[in-house]
Design a protein around this motif. Structure first.
Motif, mmCIF file in Angstrom:
data_model
loop_
_atom_site.group_PDB
_atom_site.id
_atom_site.type_symbol
_atom_site.label_atom_id
_atom_site.label_comp_id
_atom_site.label_asym_id
_atom_site.label_seq_id
_atom_site.Cartn_x
_atom_site.Cartn_y
_atom_site.Cartn_z
ATOM 1 N N UNK A 1 0.842 -1.172 0.000
ATOM 2 C CA UNK A 1 0.000 0.000 0.000
ATOM 3 C C UNK A 1 0.888 1.236 0.000
ATOM 4 N N UNK B 1 -7.413 -9.301 -11.412
ATOM 5 C CA UNK B 1 -8.401 -9.463 -12.478
ATOM 6 C C UNK B 1 -9.744 -9.800 -11.848
ATOM 7 N N UNK B 2 -9.715 -10.699 -10.875
ATOM 8 C CA UNK B 2 -10.961 -11.110 -10.237
ATOM 9 C C UNK B 2 -11.647 -9.918 -9.584
ATOM 10 N N UNK B 3 -10.875 -9.170 -8.829
ATOM 11 C CA UNK B 3 -11.467 -8.054 -8.084
ATOM 12 C C UNK B 3 -12.061 -7.015 -9.031
ATOM 13 N N UNK C 1 -12.948 -7.370 -12.126
ATOM 14 C CA UNK C 1 -14.075 -7.879 -12.908
ATOM 15 C C UNK C 1 -15.317 -8.101 -12.040
ATOM 16 N N UNK C 2 -15.174 -7.944 -10.737
ATOM 17 C CA UNK C 2 -16.333 -8.043 -9.860
ATOM 18 C C UNK C 2 -16.732 -6.688 -9.292
ATOM 19 N N UNK D 1 -20.185 -5.806 -7.841
ATOM 20 C CA UNK D 1 -20.625 -6.134 -6.489
ATOM 21 C C UNK D 1 -20.238 -5.054 -5.490
ATOM 22 N N UNK D 2 -19.289 -4.209 -5.880
ATOM 23 C CA UNK D 2 -18.894 -3.120 -4.995
ATOM 24 C C UNK D 2 -19.803 -1.915 -5.198
ATOM 25 N N UNK E 1 -14.126 -5.616 -17.750
ATOM 26 C CA UNK E 1 -13.281 -6.656 -18.322
ATOM 27 C C UNK E 1 -11.842 -6.166 -18.303
ATOM 28 N N UNK F 1 -13.784 5.114 -6.710
ATOM 29 C CA UNK F 1 -14.018 3.738 -6.262
ATOM 30 C C UNK F 1 -12.775 2.894 -6.523
ATOM 31 N N UNK G 1 -9.973 3.851 -4.300
ATOM 32 C CA UNK G 1 -10.152 3.461 -2.905
ATOM 33 C C UNK G 1 -9.811 1.992 -2.691
ATOM 34 N N UNK G 2 -9.894 1.176 -3.717
ATOM 35 C CA UNK G 2 -9.447 -0.200 -3.532
ATOM 36 C C UNK G 2 -8.030 -0.376 -4.070
#
Lengths: 70, 751
Positions: free
Chosen positions: B15, B59-61, B63-64, B67-68, B76, B101, B104-105
């Motif tokens: 971080x 990639x997973x995060x 591409x999801x 949900x956030x 993609x 957004x 922030x992640x």
């Protein structure tokens, strides 16, 4: 023996079909990223229906809060 | 959420304390329209460059994302380009919110630069060309097969005739489409009176095609179409191999990619956001903490701290008073500033610096200098040999003249020669890439081998810009005093305060009351009933005898000055060793935008103290490199910041040092990860052996040419022989270069 010329043309047409498929694949960008598709297939929650039954791979409300607070 | 950790063992990234960014300007219609890929009603799609994508979990995060935030429809990821294509509903999430957004992640997005947008089209085209050439090569080989059979098993001659015409039709697209780049470059170079490797290739291709057409049309022979298509196929493979680009890296940033797209302008006491190119001189603008000042401007606020590390390399922020001119490119530290624009963005100091070098690498299109030298004499020799052959046969046996003349052009076609460089350098640049030394073009390897002067920038290159060494002079500090200094330093965002805070990590922290910060001067507060001030000498009310005081932090407790901290740069580990090894092979120069406080330390490491220069402005650095070049030296410049841009572009080879190669770095020929800088001498040696391998490969291909020429000149060349010799020479050159480059890398522990 003249039948060979027909065979050659037929086989060329089949080969041309594959060449066309290859060009289509290149043009549609399938050769641009050779990594993420191989990983994406392992993600089991792309389908929304599956999501409801499979809570493990869903981002829960709790996790979302943790993630966004960082 | 558990899946995130299931996918990759160590998904998290370090971080970082990134400066906050503001994205609200992106909600302006005008700016939004320019960055969005697609816009229909509320549905928008945007492609964002996200350098911190680094593993499968990323990639997973990403591409999801839906949900956030339910405003995101799909996203993609293209991993190779570090790019996310996000479709979202504008009614539910604004673009600025989407950017926040992602930030922030910890996936800080960048709007894609123009250069990044237009990449990749070329590589697609090359693949299509390669596919067509391969397809035709395979089929023509099969169709030529009957030719190679002996007479007793041969097919009906009419069939063979038909096969030849099918081959001829198939070869047309290879000639006209797959091979067209060679015709175009050969013609362009010819117009500029340059003989490049493309010319003998094109001559060969044309000779083969015309001769084959003639033979097929007159039924006098089988033609060489299998050799022709094979030749183009192999050449394209070489091109494709060499064209490996680091799509996720950008080598051609200009100043505009550092600037925000939108600026907050204050007009009639109201804030409005306008696109950067609408900024006029005389405008009042507001620039917030962490933002970059987009144009040369004068300060309207009372005082300011400006971080110029971007421009000058000076690690310590500069203090400015009301009315001072602030150059574009400075980063604001502390509270928001009010500025009055003096010059438009395109005419500012930074833009001028960039513009000065424009026409440099006109020779960039060329594969390699060595190869061009060789091919120049090669082409002339081939033309002479073929004309002499034609003349000889005209004299003795005129029926053979045309045959022998074209045979020479065909067999001399330098396919193996043209493959030597792409494979040797292409392979070498892949290996260097694995070692985090990324080349913009593989031909830069050749530049590296010629280097006899290496110019280093100090700040950020030899030193680590994020770490400082802190020492203290003055009255001894007890634990209590150390603790109150630490408490105060913790409150300030100034880099020097942060350095102090880190230095005093073992002290305690107290409650801070009445904290006040005077921009560009210092901070004060009440801590444990003591009034404590830290800052510049004038701020705490003493006179400083030292001219350069910006790297000193003075401390006073209850209005009594007790001493000061000296904050110096922290050198990267093993930098001395690196300089020592480099100096065995080349002359080292060192340019620093900083003061000469560290002259003594540096003089010990540099062989010739005359090559050490301080207080260098970006233009001085550029002029210095220019001067070396004028003395016929071959210069490699190693630098990191915007302050080195001029010099990096001026030098024969400009290497940008980056702590994170995926973040923006100044435009350069190569990018090296800061951690690998120590290996620079190894890289240069490796480049030298790659060049030696090319020489050997050229030798091998000449051997084949001499054998082939013997048959061609004597008029005995037959298609079967050509069909075997040409692929054989290419294949052996490819195998030889690949294996020896690999071996050479293993020997140096680069693999």
């Amino acid at each position: 023996m003249e039948i060979i010329i027909v065979l050659v043309i037929a086989s060329l047409l089949v080969a041309l079909l594959f060449l066309w498929l290859f060009i289509w694949a290149v043009k549609s960008g399938q050769y641009e990223d050779d990594y993420s598709p191989s990983v994406r297939i392992l993600f089991d929650n792309h389908d929304n229906k599956e999501l409801k039954s499979n809570t493990k791979s869903k981002i829960t409300d709790e996790a979302r809060d943790v993630l966004l607070r960082q | 959420m558990g899946t995130y950790y299931d996918i990759n063992n160590a998904p998290g990234i370090r971080k970082k304390s990134t400066t906050s960014e503001y994205y609200d300007y992106l909600d302006q219609d005008e700016i939004k329209a320019s960055v969005l890929d697609f816009h229909d009603g509320d549905t928008c799609r945007i492609k964002l460059y996200i350098p911190s994508i680094h593993c499968s979990s990323c990639i997973w995060l990403i591409e999801n994302l839906q949900h956030l935030h339910k405003g995101v429809i799909t996203s993609t990821v293209n991993f190779n380009k570090r790019e996310a294509s996000i479709t979202y509903n504008e009614a539910q999430i604004k673009l600025s919110e989407l950017m926040n957004l992602l930030s922030s992640i910890n996936y800080k997005p960048h709007i894609k630069t123009e250069e990044q947008k237009k990449s990749s089209k070329k590589s697609r085209q090359l693949l299509v060309k390669l596919g067509i050439a391969g397809f035709v090569f395979g089929n023509v080989m099969l169709l030529s097969f009957p030719e190679y059979l002996s007479d007793d098993v041969a097919l009906n001659p009419e069939l063979i005739e038909a096969f030849k015409w099918i081959s001829w039709l198939l070869a047309l697209p290879v000639m006209l489409y797959s091979g067209n780049d060679y015709f175009i470059t050969a013609w362009k170079n010819l117009k500029r009176k340059i003989i490049s490797i493309d010319l003998p290739i094109v001559l060969g291709i044309i000779a083969i095609f015309l001769r084959s057409t003639y033979e097929i049309a007159t039924s006098s022979g089988p033609g060489y179409l299998d050799s022709l298509t094979g030749l183009i196929f192999f050449l394209l493979i070489g091109k494709w191999y060499q064209a490996k680009t680091y799509e996720a890296l950008s080598f051609d940033n200009d100043y505009s990619s550092y600037f925000p797209l939108g600026i907050t302008r204050i007009k009639n006491n109201e804030e409005e956001i306008i696109p950067i190119n609408q900024l006029e001189s005389g405008d009042l603008i507001s620039v917030r903490n962490g933002e970059i000042i987009p144009a040369d401007a004068s300060l309207e606020s009372i005082g300011a701290s400006i971080d110029y590390s971007f421009i000058t390399g000076e690690s310590v922020p500069v203090r400015k008073q009301k009315g001072d001119t602030i150059y574009a490119g400075g980063r604001v530290i502390g509270s928001a500033l009010l500025l009055k624009v003096e010059k438009k963005v395109e005419t500012g100091y930074l833009a001028e610096l960039w513009k000065e070098r424009t026409d440099k690498k006109s020779s960039e299109s060329m594969l390699s200098l060595t190869l061009n030298m060789v091919s120049k004499y090669f082409t002339i020799a081939i033309l002479i040999i073929s004309s002499l052959t034609a003349l000889y046969w005209l004299w003795f046996d005129s029926s053979k003249a045309l045959l022998a003349f074209t045979s020479v052009l065909i067999i001399a076609c330098p396919c193996a020669l043209a493959l030597s460089v792409p494979f040797a350098f292409g392979h070498a640049s892949r290996i260097l890439g694995k070692n985090h030394f990324y080349l913009k073009l593989s031909s830069i390897i050749e530049g590296l081998t010629k280097t006899d002067q290496v110019v280093f920038d100090k700040t950020g290159t030899l030193t680590d810009p994020d770490t400082f060494k802190v020492s203290y002079e003055g009255e001894e500090l007890d634990h209590f005093n150390r603790s109150i200094i630490k408490s105060l330093a913790h409150q300030s965002r100034h880099p020097l305060s942060r350095a102090l805070y880190q230095h005093l990590s073992d002290a305690d922290e107290f409650e801070v009351l009445d904290f006040k910060e005077l921009e560009g001067a210092g901070v004060e507060a009440m801590i444990m009933n003591h009034n404590i001030k830290i800052g510049s000498a004038s701020y705490i009310g003493i006179e400083s005898k030292i001219k350069q005081e910006s790297a000193r932090v003075y401390v006073s407790i209850d209005d009594k000055a007790i001493g000061h901290f000296v904050i110096t740069n922290y050198y990267r580990p093993e930098w001395k060793e690196m300089l020592r090894v480099v100096q065995k092979k080349a002359v080292v120069h060192l340019l620093s935008g900083d003061n000469d406080a560290e002259r003594e330390i540096l003089e010990r490491e540099i062989a010739n103290a005359d090559n050490l220069h301080f207080y260098q402005s970006p233009k001085d650095k550029q002029a210095y490199v220019q001067k070396l070049k004028d003395n016929n030296k071959f210069v490699t410049m190693v630098g990191d910041g915007m302050n080195d841009v001029g010099a990096l572009k001026e030098a024969h080879v400009g290497i940008a040092v980056a702590d994170d190669v995926y973040q923006f770095s100044p435009s350069s020929d190569a990018i090296i990860s800061a951690k690998e800088l120590i290996k620079l001498p190894v890289f240069i040696n490796f480049a030298k052996s790659a060049l030696r391998i090319v020489y050997l490969a050229i030798g091998i291909s000449f051997l084949y040419n001499v054998v082939g020429l013997y048959f061609a000149v004597t008029g005995q060349l037959n298609p079967l022989f050509a069909a075997i010799l040409m692929p054989l020479s290419s294949a052996s050159v490819v195998v030889f270069t690949s294996l020896s480059v690999m071996w050479s890398a293993k020997k140096r522990r680069l693999l």
